[in-house]
Design a protein around this motif. Structure first.
Motif, PDB file in Angstrom:
ATOM      1  N   ARG A 247       0.833  -1.205   0.000  1.00  0.00           N
ATOM      2  CA  ARG A 247       0.000   0.000   0.000  1.00  0.00           C
ATOM      3  C   ARG A 247       0.863   1.248   0.000  1.00  0.00           C
TER       4      ARG A 247
ATOM      5  N   ARG B  80      -2.438   6.776  -2.879  1.00  0.00           N
ATOM      6  CA  ARG B  80      -2.757   6.113  -4.141  1.00  0.00           C
ATOM      7  C   ARG B  80      -4.168   5.536  -4.083  1.00  0.00           C
ATOM      8  N   ASP B  81      -4.903   5.678  -5.170  1.00  0.00           N
ATOM      9  CA  ASP B  81      -6.253   5.142  -5.281  1.00  0.00           C
ATOM     10  C   ASP B  81      -6.196   3.738  -5.872  1.00  0.00           C
ATOM     11  N   TYR B  82      -6.836   2.797  -5.234  1.00  0.00           N
ATOM     12  CA  TYR B  82      -6.888   1.420  -5.723  1.00  0.00           C
ATOM     13  C   TYR B  82      -8.318   1.101  -6.139  1.00  0.00           C
TER      14      TYR B  82
END
Length: 88
Positions: free
Chosen positions: A17, A21-23
């Motif tokens: 992770r 940041r967008d997951y």
């Protein structure tokens, strides 16, 4: 009665992770792990990570020395749910 579920996933389908940041929805919630050791394999860093008593292999691209984590470093791992396979 004990039920043992075993799952398989390729090491490159496990992510560390990164803050900010967008997951996507196909990525799991974070799971805590601790680095046991690592190997430098050219453009890949292979980590052995302890997750709840299980050893998991995680491969990360070796983009810079910032990606090299020391033994004992805690990590949050994310799994690509589309890549999980149930094994017997």
């Amino acid at each position: 009665m004990t039920i043992n579920n075993k799952l398989a996933i390729r090491p490159e389908s496990i992510y560390v992770r990164e803050a900010g940041r967008d997951y996507g929805e196909h990525i799991s919630a974070p799971t805590q792990g601790i680095i046991k050791n690592h190997q430098l394999l050219g453009n890949v860093i292979r980590y052995q990570v302890d997750v709840k008593g299980c050893d998991i292999t995680v491969d990360l691209l070796n983009r810079s020395s910032e990606r090299l984590f020391d033994t004992g470093t805690p990590l949050e791992l994310l799994f690509n749910l589309n890549e999980l396979q149930q094994v017997s």
